[in-house]
Design an enzyme around this catalytic site. Structure first.
Site, PDB file in Angstrom:
ATOM      1  N   ARG A 104       0.799  -1.228   0.000  1.00 50.57           N
ATOM      2  CA  ARG A 104       0.000   0.000   0.000  1.00 50.57           C
ATOM      3  C   ARG A 104       0.835   1.283   0.000  1.00 50.57           C
ATOM      4  NH1 ARG A 104      -3.486  -1.499   5.007  1.00 50.57           N
ATOM      5  NH2 ARG A 104      -1.769  -2.957   5.268  1.00 50.57           N
ATOM      6  N   ASP A 126       7.484  -1.648  10.972  1.00 53.43           N
ATOM      7  CA  ASP A 126       6.624  -0.590  10.420  1.00 53.43           C
ATOM      8  C   ASP A 126       5.798   0.088  11.509  1.00 53.43           C
ATOM      9  OD1 ASP A 126       4.788  -2.522  11.051  1.00 53.43           O
ATOM     10  OD2 ASP A 126       3.900  -2.665   9.057  1.00 53.43           O
TER      11      ASP A 126
HETATM   12  C1  UD1 Z   1      -0.611  -8.285  13.191  1.00 51.43           C
HETATM   13  C2  UD1 Z   1      -1.246  -9.119  14.302  1.00 51.43           C
HETATM   14  C3  UD1 Z   1      -2.501  -8.413  14.785  1.00 51.43           C
HETATM   15  C4  UD1 Z   1      -2.157  -7.027  15.253  1.00 51.43           C
HETATM   16  C5  UD1 Z   1      -1.445  -6.248  14.154  1.00 51.43           C
HETATM   17  C6  UD1 Z   1      -0.939  -4.947  14.705  1.00 51.43           C
HETATM   18  C7  UD1 Z   1      -0.739 -11.430  13.769  1.00 51.43           C
HETATM   19  C8  UD1 Z   1      -1.265 -12.711  13.247  1.00 51.43           C
HETATM   20  N1  UD1 Z   1      -1.571 -10.421  13.786  1.00 51.43           N
HETATM   21  O1  UD1 Z   1      -1.534  -8.257  12.119  1.00 51.43           O
HETATM   22  O2  UD1 Z   1      -3.070  -9.144  15.851  1.00 51.43           O
HETATM   23  O3  UD1 Z   1      -3.323  -6.333  15.647  1.00 51.43           O
HETATM   24  O4  UD1 Z   1      -0.307  -6.987  13.688  1.00 51.43           O
HETATM   25  O5  UD1 Z   1      -0.370  -4.188  13.680  1.00 51.43           O
HETATM   26  O6  UD1 Z   1       0.387 -11.396  14.184  1.00 51.43           O
HETATM   27  N2  UD1 Z   1       5.836  -9.659   8.917  1.00 51.43           N
HETATM   28  C9  UD1 Z   1       6.944 -10.384   8.568  1.00 51.43           C
HETATM   29  N3  UD1 Z   1       6.773 -11.585   7.971  1.00 51.43           N
HETATM   30  C10 UD1 Z   1       5.553 -12.123   7.725  1.00 51.43           C
HETATM   31  C11 UD1 Z   1       4.432 -11.369   8.086  1.00 51.43           C
HETATM   32  C12 UD1 Z   1       4.586 -10.155   8.687  1.00 51.43           C
HETATM   33  O7  UD1 Z   1       8.069  -9.947   8.785  1.00 51.43           O
HETATM   34  O8  UD1 Z   1       5.504 -13.216   7.186  1.00 51.43           O
HETATM   35  C13 UD1 Z   1       6.011  -8.338   9.552  1.00 51.43           C
HETATM   36  C14 UD1 Z   1       5.503  -7.219   8.682  1.00 51.43           C
HETATM   37  O9  UD1 Z   1       6.543  -6.705   7.879  1.00 51.43           O
HETATM   38  C15 UD1 Z   1       5.046  -6.201   9.706  1.00 51.43           C
HETATM   39  C16 UD1 Z   1       4.627  -7.039  10.894  1.00 51.43           C
HETATM   40  O10 UD1 Z   1       5.250  -8.295  10.737  1.00 51.43           O
HETATM   41  O11 UD1 Z   1       6.084  -5.352  10.118  1.00 51.43           O
HETATM   42  C17 UD1 Z   1       3.131  -7.211  11.004  1.00 51.43           C
HETATM   43  O12 UD1 Z   1       2.645  -7.844   9.851  1.00 51.43           O
HETATM   44  P1  UD1 Z   1       1.226  -7.535   9.263  1.00 51.43           P
HETATM   45  O13 UD1 Z   1       1.021  -8.395   8.103  1.00 51.43           O
HETATM   46  O14 UD1 Z   1       1.053  -6.085   9.085  1.00 51.43           O
HETATM   47  O15 UD1 Z   1       0.309  -8.044  10.462  1.00 51.43           O
HETATM   48  P2  UD1 Z   1      -1.224  -7.824  10.594  1.00 51.43           P
HETATM   49  O16 UD1 Z   1      -1.928  -8.782   9.718  1.00 51.43           O
HETATM   50  O17 UD1 Z   1      -1.528  -6.400  10.436  1.00 51.43           O
HETATM   51 CA    CA Z   2      -0.210  -4.301   9.710  1.00 47.22          CA
END
Ligand code: UD1
Ligand code: CA
Length: 466
Positions: free
Chosen positions: A31, A115
């Site tokens: 995004r 982030d």
């Molecule tokens: C996650 C939480 C959610 C919380 C939210 C807060 C989980 C399952 N959910 O959701 O409960 O309210 O954050 O912002 O954890 N990332 C990786 N590798 C991956 C996936 C994510 O490094 O495979 C990192 C992303 O770069 C990011 C962070 O983890 O910095 C969060 O990932 P994101 O996909 O935004 O999580 P949400 O689905 O928003």
């Molecule tokens: Ca997020």
């Protein structure tokens, strides 16, 4: 030295000794609509993920672990002094932590997001204190959101602990009503986290390994999971697009100007002052509106900056005044004045009590103590001694079409108005150059150089002409 420590001191010491920070930063950030990996977008001059690294360092985690994936090479190049774990495929937050498993010790693990740049070290330490004192298996930073859409919801147990965290897409309508959300920032007991990671499954709507499922596994093992709620929702604000980036920037900008004001810097209009968090400013500096201070800039005591001034990577001494000007990669000595409307391009070393006046451009030059270029002058590739006066409209003709050449003006010399100095050339000490002269060869010590067409007055000419 006293032997009495406050709890906070103990906690700080404990934090420094036992916390491993894991920063999740492998996500793509679709995004943002940008070529730059999300976590490298900048807030107040510093990449998002670097703010998070700084925060971890502030609580004593000397070498945080950053989990990288999307744009891994770029991210690894941009941040220093951390360990990296690679997550080749983004299979979820739980999977991301698994990639850093090798770094997990029997101490505590702090999980942060690359982030989510605004947590305060102070809050994390308080949270850690609660985590330790109550011997929780995990402590989750939470907040009440007016609009919790998109976040994982906190399901509290009867003892006011956390029963589970349910992701928005897996939530029933009743659960979606819950306002308390998961920030994604947690403390875990390291040994327990390590033990349950392999038990995470991807049996959910997204087919991802959720870190939030650790909660259920901890409960099965009889560990307590507690919420730690913050009222400051800024701290857990995530940056997913450029609008949020500008909002995070504004929050950080406020924090930075506030920090400087509380340390003795006078900021006339804090809402119109932009200071990167790498800038150092001493007390009794005054900053007028519209200033942008960037990079490794240092500003000494009693200096007056602005209005409308941009300074990047400069070292500015005490009592310097700079107004309506732009300065890059230059040093400026004590009590020197600059501007209005001066442009200091990179590579200048300007002495003390000097004057760089209006519409003066200078680059890659040395300019001595008590020397003056009061107006409309170009000093390029110059070596100007002490106590030199450059008149209005002096030009250092430094470029011959192929290369740049230096102009040397030794101490106590005086260069009149509208003089061109064709470099390479030297004006020896204590000499004078007459106004309107073009200097093409060395001017010997203590002499006058004059090179201009003699004036011829034709008396009565005007009358005849009419
Ligand atoms: C996650 C939480 C959610 C919380 C939210 C807060 C989980 C399952 N959910 O959701 O409960 O309210 O954050 O912002 O954890 N990332 C990786 N590798 C991956 C996936 C994510 O490094 O495979 C990192 C992303 O770069 C990011 C962070 O983890 O910095 C969060 O990932 P994101 O996909 O935004 O999580 P949400 O689905 O928003
Ligand atoms: Ca997020």
């Amino acid at each position: 030295m006293s032997n009495v420590y406050s709890i906070t001191d103990h906690i700080k010491e404990d934090a420094a000794n036992s916390i491993t920070a894991i920063i999740l930063a492998a996500g793509e950030g679709k995004r943002m609509y940008s070529k730059t990996p999300k976590v490298l977008h900048k807030v107040c001059g510093t990449p998002l993920v670097q703010h998070v690294v700084n925060c971890a360092r502030e609580i004593g985690c000397v070498k945080p672990v950053v989990v990288v994936g999307h744009g891994a090479e770029q991210v690894m190049e941009a941040i220093e002094g951390v360990s990296f774990a690679i997550q080749a495929q983004q299979l979820g937050t739980g999977h991301a932590v698994m990639q850093a498993e090798g770094y997990i010790t029997d101490g505590d693990v702090l999980v942060l997001y690359g982030d989510t740049p605004l947590p305060k070290a102070e809050t994390l330490l308080k949270m850690y204190e609660v985590h330790k004192q109550n011997n929780y298996g995990a402590t989750v930073l939470t907040a009440d959101f007016e609009d919790p859409t998109g976040y994982g919801r906190i399901i509290r147990s009867s003892e006011n602990l956390i029963e589970s965290i349910i992701e928005e897409r897996d939530a029933s309508p009743e659960i979606k009503e819950i306002k308390e959300v998961n920030s994604g920032i947690y403390f875990f007991k390291g040994a327990d986290l390590k033990r349950v990671l392999s038990r995470l499954s991807n049996n959910n709507d997204q087919g991802e390994y959720y870190l939030t499922d650790v909660i259920g596994l901890f409960r099965q093992d009889g560990l307590k999971i507690a919420p730690y709620k913050t009222n400051d929702t800024d701290e857990i604000m995530g940056v997913n697009n450029k609008l949020q980036l500008s909002q995070a920037n504004e929050i950080m900008r406020r924090r930075i100007v506030t920090k400087h004001m509380l340390k003795g810097v006078t900021i006339i209009d804090p809402s119109n002052t932009y200071i990167e968090n790498t800038v150092q400013i001493e007390r009794d500096v005054t900053i007028y509106p519209g200033c942008i201070l960037e990079g490794s800039t240092y500003i000494g005591e009693d200096s007056i900056i602005g209005p409308q001034t941009r300074i990047k990577d400069c070292n500015i001494g005490n009592g310097v005044k700079i107004q309506y000007s732009v300065a890059f990669e230059s040093s400026i000595g004590e009590a020197t004045t600059v501007g209005p409307y001066a442009y200091l391009r990179p590579g200048n070393k300007i002495g003390k009590h000097a004057k760089i006046g209006d519409f003066v451009e200078m680059k890659n030059s040395n300019f001595g103590d008590y020397s003056k270029a009061s107006h409309l002058t170009y000093v390029g590739d110059g070596d100007v001694g002490n106590n030199v006066n450059l008149g209005c409209g002096v030009v250092f003709v430094n470029y011959d079409g192929k290369k740049k050449n230096r102009t040397v003006i030794e101490d106590n010399s005086f260069v009149g108005c509208n003089v061109n100095l064709i470099a390479p050339v030297t004006v020896k000490e204590s000499s004078y150059v007459a106004a309107g002269t073009t200097i093409t060869k060395e001017v010997p010590k203590a002499s006058l150089a004059i090179g201009r067409v003699k004036q011829d007055n034709k008396e009565g000419w005007a009358k005849k002409f009419k």
